[in-house]
Enzyme design. Structure first.
Site, mmCIF file in Angstrom:
data_model
loop_
_atom_site.group_PDB
_atom_site.id
_atom_site.type_symbol
_atom_site.label_atom_id
_atom_site.label_comp_id
_atom_site.label_asym_id
_atom_site.label_seq_id
_atom_site.Cartn_x
_atom_site.Cartn_y
_atom_site.Cartn_z
ATOM 1 N N GLU A 133 -19.246 6.570 -0.367
ATOM 2 C CA GLU A 133 -19.998 7.711 -0.901
ATOM 3 C C GLU A 133 -20.689 8.009 0.354
ATOM 4 O O GLU A 133 -20.861 9.551 0.148
ATOM 5 C CB GLU A 133 -21.098 7.055 -1.819
ATOM 6 C CG GLU A 133 -20.420 6.679 -3.224
ATOM 7 C CD GLU A 133 -21.440 5.869 -4.154
ATOM 8 O OE1 GLU A 133 -21.455 5.828 -5.375
ATOM 9 O OE2 GLU A 133 -22.549 5.461 -3.569
ATOM 10 N N ASP A 168 -17.481 10.243 -14.162
ATOM 11 C CA ASP A 168 -16.912 9.900 -15.472
ATOM 12 C C ASP A 168 -17.891 10.352 -16.553
ATOM 13 O O ASP A 168 -19.015 10.507 -16.321
ATOM 14 C CB ASP A 168 -16.788 8.430 -15.500
ATOM 15 C CG ASP A 168 -17.923 7.539 -15.122
ATOM 16 O OD1 ASP A 168 -18.234 7.186 -14.020
ATOM 17 O OD2 ASP A 168 -18.983 7.144 -16.132
HETATM 18 N N1 ADE Z 1 -21.220 5.118 -11.285
HETATM 19 C C1 ADE Z 1 -20.277 6.105 -11.569
HETATM 20 N N2 ADE Z 1 -20.226 6.169 -13.000
HETATM 21 C C2 ADE Z 1 -21.082 5.315 -13.465
HETATM 22 C C3 ADE Z 1 -21.378 4.868 -14.692
HETATM 23 N N3 ADE Z 1 -20.795 5.050 -15.757
HETATM 24 N N4 ADE Z 1 -22.294 3.817 -14.985
HETATM 25 C C4 ADE Z 1 -23.077 3.385 -13.986
HETATM 26 N N5 ADE Z 1 -22.668 3.635 -12.653
HETATM 27 C C5 ADE Z 1 -21.828 4.685 -12.324
#
Ligand code: ADE
Length: 247
Positions: free
Chosen positions: A19, A200
């Site tokens: 990242e 996500d």
């Molecule tokens: N980092 C990226 N997506 C995530 C998620 N759904 N929950 C926790 N950390 C994350």
């Protein structure tokens, strides 16, 4: 905290090296001191320092999650004493609050936890955390960032009770570090800003790990573009200027 002091040193806490690499490269940061496993990268006089959670000596993966992020923030403040701490990373977003893959958010209002359930008087409130943030309206508008409440836990996926608590706390984003960084900043009286990019959609029904892997590159690119803009923007500004809606 003095509202008129200029921001001269910026510290950025990341969990994952992948990242952080575009920001490390953009500012030509080089590895400096740091207590194992935390990795610090700085420029001349450490005006900009990126601090990573480091890697797990057993598995070789990034030390994601709240414990390494707490240690990371403490080491960064202790070694470099930045005027402001930014926590940058990826997060899950909620479709019901309008999040799309690749969107970049700045935290607003407060940062909470969703997996510290302690149903005892006062411990329940302690568990949620509720760390207050500065007003980020002006930064969101100037940098072009969405805004939302971030909820932190130690799992990439979630169980039903996590979802209930995230909804109860009006979370727009789900991550694994922000609340722990916020806690250390509160203890050590440091200005704190979280910036997160969506890999996500938490309420999509698609397994998180599949979306996370598919969208990590896009989210990281978008995160770094906005983060570099944010760093350039707040450098040499005062707290009064960065929260001001008049300028
Ligand atoms: N980092 C990226 N997506 C995530 C998620 N759904 N929950 C926790 N950390 C994350």
């Amino acid at each position: 905290m003095n509202f008129n002091n200029k921001i001269e040193k910026i510290g950025i806490v990341f969990a994952m090296k992948g990242e952080a690499l575009p920001t490390i490269q953009h500012f030509k940061l080089e590895r400096i001191k740091g207590n194992y496993p935390i990795e610090l990268y700085g420029n001349a006089e450490n005006k900009i320092v990126v601090s990573l959670n480091g890697t797990c000596s057993v598995t070789g993966v990034d030390n994601v999650g709240t414990q390494p992020a707490t240690l990371n923030t403490y080491v960064l403040i202790n070694e470099v004493n930045p005027d402001i701490i930014i926590n940058a990373g990826t997060a899950g977003g909620f479709a019901h609050s309008g999040a799309k893959i690749g969107d970049v958010y700045i935290g607003s209002n407060r940062v909470v936890y969703h997996d510290r359930r302690i149903p005892l008087p006062n411990f329940d409130t302690y568990g949620i955390g509720n760390y207050e943030l500065i007003n980020t309206d002006f930064l969101a508008e100037r940098i072009g960032l969405k805004q939302g409440i971030i909820s932190t836990g130690n799992s990439l996926d979630h169980v039903d009770r996590d979802m209930q608590l995230m909804n109860q706390n009006n979370a727009s984003l789900k991550d694994m570090e922000a609340a722990s960084v916020a806690w250390v900043c509160q203890l050590m009286n440091k200005l704190f800003i979280p910036i997160k990019s969506v890999t996500d959609i938490v309420d999509s029904g698609i397994p998180t790990e599949i979306e996370f892997k598919a969208n990590f590159k896009l989210a990281t690119q978008n995160l770094n573009l906005k983060l570099i803009h944010l760093i350039d923007f707040i450098y040499q500004k005062s707290l009064e200027e960065i929260v001001s809606s008049k300028k």
